[in-house]
Design a protein around this motif. Structure first.
Motif, mmCIF file in Angstrom:
data_model
loop_
_atom_site.group_PDB
_atom_site.id
_atom_site.type_symbol
_atom_site.label_atom_id
_atom_site.label_comp_id
_atom_site.label_asym_id
_atom_site.label_seq_id
_atom_site.Cartn_x
_atom_site.Cartn_y
_atom_site.Cartn_z
ATOM 1 N N THR A 19 0.829 -1.216 0.000
ATOM 2 C CA THR A 19 0.000 0.000 0.000
ATOM 3 C C THR A 19 0.858 1.257 0.000
ATOM 4 O O THR A 19 0.466 2.286 -0.569
ATOM 5 C CB THR A 19 -0.931 0.003 1.218
ATOM 6 N N GLN B 292 -1.665 3.971 -1.168
ATOM 7 C CA GLN B 292 -3.015 3.671 -0.698
ATOM 8 C C GLN B 292 -3.036 3.589 0.829
ATOM 9 O O GLN B 292 -2.022 3.288 1.451
ATOM 10 C CB GLN B 292 -3.508 2.353 -1.288
ATOM 11 N N PRO C 98 -6.613 -3.691 3.229
ATOM 12 C CA PRO C 98 -5.826 -2.877 2.292
ATOM 13 C C PRO C 98 -6.735 -1.892 1.537
ATOM 14 O O PRO C 98 -7.918 -2.156 1.300
ATOM 15 C CB PRO C 98 -5.211 -3.918 1.346
ATOM 16 N N ASN C 99 -6.135 -0.765 1.153
ATOM 17 C CA ASN C 99 -6.826 0.244 0.350
ATOM 18 C C ASN C 99 -8.177 0.620 0.960
ATOM 19 O O ASN C 99 -9.199 0.694 0.283
ATOM 20 C CB ASN C 99 -7.005 -0.263 -1.085
ATOM 21 N N THR C 100 -8.171 0.842 2.280
ATOM 22 C CA THR C 100 -9.404 1.214 2.998
ATOM 23 C C THR C 100 -9.109 2.419 3.878
ATOM 24 O O THR C 100 -8.170 2.384 4.679
ATOM 25 C CB THR C 100 -9.901 0.040 3.861
ATOM 26 N N ASP C 101 -9.915 3.486 3.739
ATOM 27 C CA ASP C 101 -9.700 4.669 4.560
ATOM 28 C C ASP C 101 -10.440 4.534 5.885
ATOM 29 O O ASP C 101 -11.071 3.507 6.173
ATOM 30 C CB ASP C 101 -10.128 5.928 3.807
#
Length: 777
Positions: A403, A408, A466-469
């Motif tokens: 990431t 990310q 992964p790739n999660t805010d």
């Protein structure tokens, strides 16, 4: 109280193992010694005795049947005892039948040898065929039956085929050579009656059959219980075959004379086969039991290097044999037989290669599957089926790198089952395990395929997103919490507390875990069954300030378990009841306040380090019990007389017996107080030692509760680092050396390693900041 270094007792199991190894050393058996002396004497007499042919004839014709008769009696020596056992209903078993056939083989030889000696000594003829051959022929049949009935362990089908094929290869090679020099000439040039021509090849054929059977037995799965039997049979059969081959060859050449050295082979054969029958009969119950209990699943047993090489060792022999046939101009029938034998041998070798290739492929598949299984075991939690702590750490590092390169965000959820210890205590561990499996299923079903759920340890779970805010992670966490709250668990409702952290920029992944852990603490402290996002990763609507009550640090408060202590009626980590007990103890020993505070902090720091290293798994409730146990570890001293407790000199044996009862007395005091009963393991067993020489119960290794093992090291640390009337405090380097020395003796090796991993500065700060505990109101 100081931990005393008692001498480690000698392990009685070690002494027994030493005696077992000594008993297994090789030793001479009387039967083998007698056989060697007897047969060796005859061989020396035959070679160097200088006796006439008439004397040789008389001595040999008397000695051969008498030796076989003696061997038969020897082999049946304990038969009456065995018959009584069979009458009581005991099974004869394969070993018993094998021994009977071996005895019958020697007896049949004795019959044949007696008839032969009668013909030579009384009738003065060497008739062939005669009734003596009936005895000899029966001896072959009985011997082969005895060999084939030897009990063996079960083997995989592939291994059985490999053994049979190797035996056929060896036998084919021997048949081919025998055809040229013995079997072929005997068949083609036999003279006399039709019966004589038919029976003449019988001896070399049966010799080859015996060699085939011995080769099969040698390649089968063996058992040490009858190793001596097997070795005696090998010796007997080889001696039998050697004597038969020499006899057949010299008789065919017209040069055979009775009483020459090779006659020793029959003497050796009868004596060793008779011994084999006796030993086998004596051990038949042991061997049968081992054979019947060997219901083990087939396992892949790759052949040894020499076993693989065996078939190919005959290829040079084939070339040499064919060259010999060509150069010596062997007659047509013999040459044709040699060529056919070589062709059969090459075909068997080729088939063996095909079988070896198939077996190698099977072994490769087995090892490949085993590797995948081991990999799954190493990375999967056996109870929930989720990736374990190790797999979680590896995936977190990889996800952090991936990431970061992609620019990310990376989110982490730490999930704890609320009040899980109470669930276990009320409904039992099987119910608790089932609850954890249901939670694991809920977490797994709530995540995407790209996410990783894991069992973090105990009742804690984790999820890498992964790739999660922050907003997306909060939604996922809330979905998991709500699904668990709505799930109809078998015993009672189960809720989750979730801490969420999001990695931004190039932050260290370990910091992500720490912030998620802080958020999880706050979720527990705010009442459980909720989601909290850590500072720096939450949205404005979900962020809560993480602050600690009464000046405690986040780390201390979570480990101490302030929330649980509050549930049982305490105002703070040191509630009224706890204050009263400590005040009672302080009346007995004025130093108890600072000592209890120091060892409590030492214990929690050591537990934290062991947990961070992944060496142990400690739940929040267990940390609370450790905290309480550390504070109250010497509560049993209230029952020790002051004269003993404060005696300036050495204690007597009677006084030591009183002092050593204080862990039991303390446990009895606390066991009646439900709010403090969790401290009992530490209080009762903190003087136990890893090697089992401690007190009061002599527990050893992991039988000692984890909290007691942690506290024992912390208590010893404080004792070594404190001044005593009889010595000054030790320096830190000396303390480290002592901990290393006593690792595996007094201390749990895993905890000793964790202690050594803690920076000295941490221990110094704890030592210097210990405070008096609050007094009871």
């Amino acid at each position: 109280m100081d931990q005393f270094h008692l001498p480690r007792p000698t392990d009685s199991r070690t002494r027994r193992q030493d005696r077992t190894v000594e008993d297994r050393k090789w030793r001479l058996h009387p039967g083998a010694v007698f056989t060697a002396l007897f047969c060796g004497t005859f061989a020396l007499w035959a070679i160097f005795g200088g006796a006439s042919e008439a004397t040789r004839l008389v001595v040999t014709d008397w000695l051969s049947p008498l030796t076989a008769i003696a061997a038969t009696i020897w082999s049946l020596w304990d038969l009456p005892t065995r018959i009584r056992e069979y009458r009581r209903g005991e099974s004869i078993g394969r070993a018993g039948w094998s021994a009977m056939f071996l005895s019958a083989s020697v007896g049949s030889f004795a019959l044949g040898a007696s008839i032969w000696s009668y013909h030579e000594l009384v009738l003065h003829v060497a008739a062939f065929p005669s009734w003596a051959d009936a005895g000899y022929f029966s001896s072959f049949v009985f011997l082969i039956a005895g060999i084939l009935l030897l009990p063996t362990r079960k083997m995989p089908a592939m291994a059985r085929w490999r053994t049979l094929l190797d035996s056929f290869i060896v036998t084919a090679a021997l048949v081919t050579v025998s055809w040229l020099f013995l079997l072929g000439p005997t068949i083609l040039d036999s003279k006399g009656t039709l019966l004589a021509k038919v029976l003449a090849p019988y001896y070399p054929i049966m010799d080859l059959a015996m060699l085939f059977c011995i080769t099969v037995v040698a390649g089968s799965a063996q058992d040490r219980a009858y190793a001596r039997v097997r070795n005696l049979l090998y010796t007997g059969v080889l001696a039998y075959v050697a004597a038969d081959v020499v006899f057949a060859y010299t008789n065919f050449q017209g040069t055979y004379k009775t009483g020459y050295p090779f006659d020793t082979g029959w003497l050796v054969a009868n004596l060793t086969i008779g011994q084999a029958a006796l030993v086998l009969r004596k051990r038949q119950h042991q061997i049968a039991a081992e054979s019947n209990s060997s219901e083990e699943p087939d396992e892949i047993r790759p052949p040894s290097f020499w076993r693989n090489l065996l078939p190919y060792a005959f290829v040079p022999g084939i070339v040499v044999l064919l060259d010999y046939v060509s150069d010596e101009r062997i007659p047509g029938e013999l040459a044709i037989g040699a060529h056919v034998g070589c062709g059969v041998l090459l075909a068997l070798i080729f088939l063996r290669q095909v079988l070896a290739t198939a077996e190698t492929s099977r072994v490769y598949r087995f090892l490949h599957d085993a590797y995948r299984e081991l990999q799954a075991v190493a990375t999967t939690d056996g109870m929930t089926g989720l990736p374990n702590h190790r797999s979680f750490q590896e995936r977190l590092r990889k996800s952090a790198n991936d990431t970061q390169e992609a620019g990310q965000p990376l989110a982490l959820l730490l999930i704890d089952v609320d009040r899980f210890k109470q669930y276990n205590d009320n409904f039992g561990h099987p119910a608790g395990d089932e609850a954890l499996r249901i939670v694991a299923r809920i977490i797994r079903e709530s995540l995407r395929d790209s996410d990783l759920p894991a069992r973090y340890g105990g009742e804690e779970f984790a999820a890498i997103l992964p790739n999660t805010d922050a907003e997306g992670a909060g939604v996922v966490a809330e979905r998991i919490r709500a699904a668990c709250e709505a799930e109809p668990f078998p015993c009672r409702a189960v809720t989750l507390s979730v801490g969420v952290a999001v990695r931004a920029g190039d932050a260290d992944p370990s910091g992500l875990i720490e912030r998620a852990d802080q958020a999880l603490y706050l979720a527990k402290h705010r009442g459980r069954n909720r989601v909290v996002l850590a500072e720096g990763g939450a949205s404005a609507g979900m962020r809560e300030e993480i602050s600690m009550p009464n000046g405690w640090s986040l780390h201390e408060s979570r480990n101490v378990g302030i929330d649980r202590i509050g549930e049982v009626g305490h105002e703070e980590p040191s509630g009224p009841l706890l204050k009263v007990l400590l005040a009672m103890l302080n009346l007995k020993d004025g130093e108890v306040e600072r000592h209890s505070d120091r060892v409590m902090r030492y214990s929690l720091r050591l537990a934290e380090e062991a947990l961070a290293l992944g060496a142990v798994s400690i739940s929040e409730d267990e940390m609370t019990d450790l905290h309480l146990g550390a504070l109250l570890h010497d509560i049993g001293k209230v029952g020790v007389p002051d004269a003993v407790l404060h005696k300036p000199g050495a204690l007597s044996e009677e006084e030591w017996a009183i002092v050593r009862r204080h862990p039991i007395q303390g446990a009895e005091i606390l066991s009646d107080i439900p709010a403090l009963s969790g401290a009992v393991p530490v209080v009762r067993w903190h003087h136990e030692r890893w090697d089992g020489t401690g007190y009061p119960d002599g527990l050893a290794a992991e039988a000692i509760p984890l909290g007691a093992r942690i506290f024992a090291l912390a208590d010893t640390l404080d004792a070594m680092w404190s001044d005593r009337p009889y010595r000054r405090a030790m320096d830190y380097l000396s303390i480290r050396a002592e901990v290393m020395r006593m690792s595996g003796l007094q201390f749990d090796p895993v905890l000793a390693a964790a202690f050594l991993n803690v920076p000295e500065g941490d221990w110094e700060r704890i030592r210097g900041t210990a405070q008096d505990l609050p007094k009871a109101a």
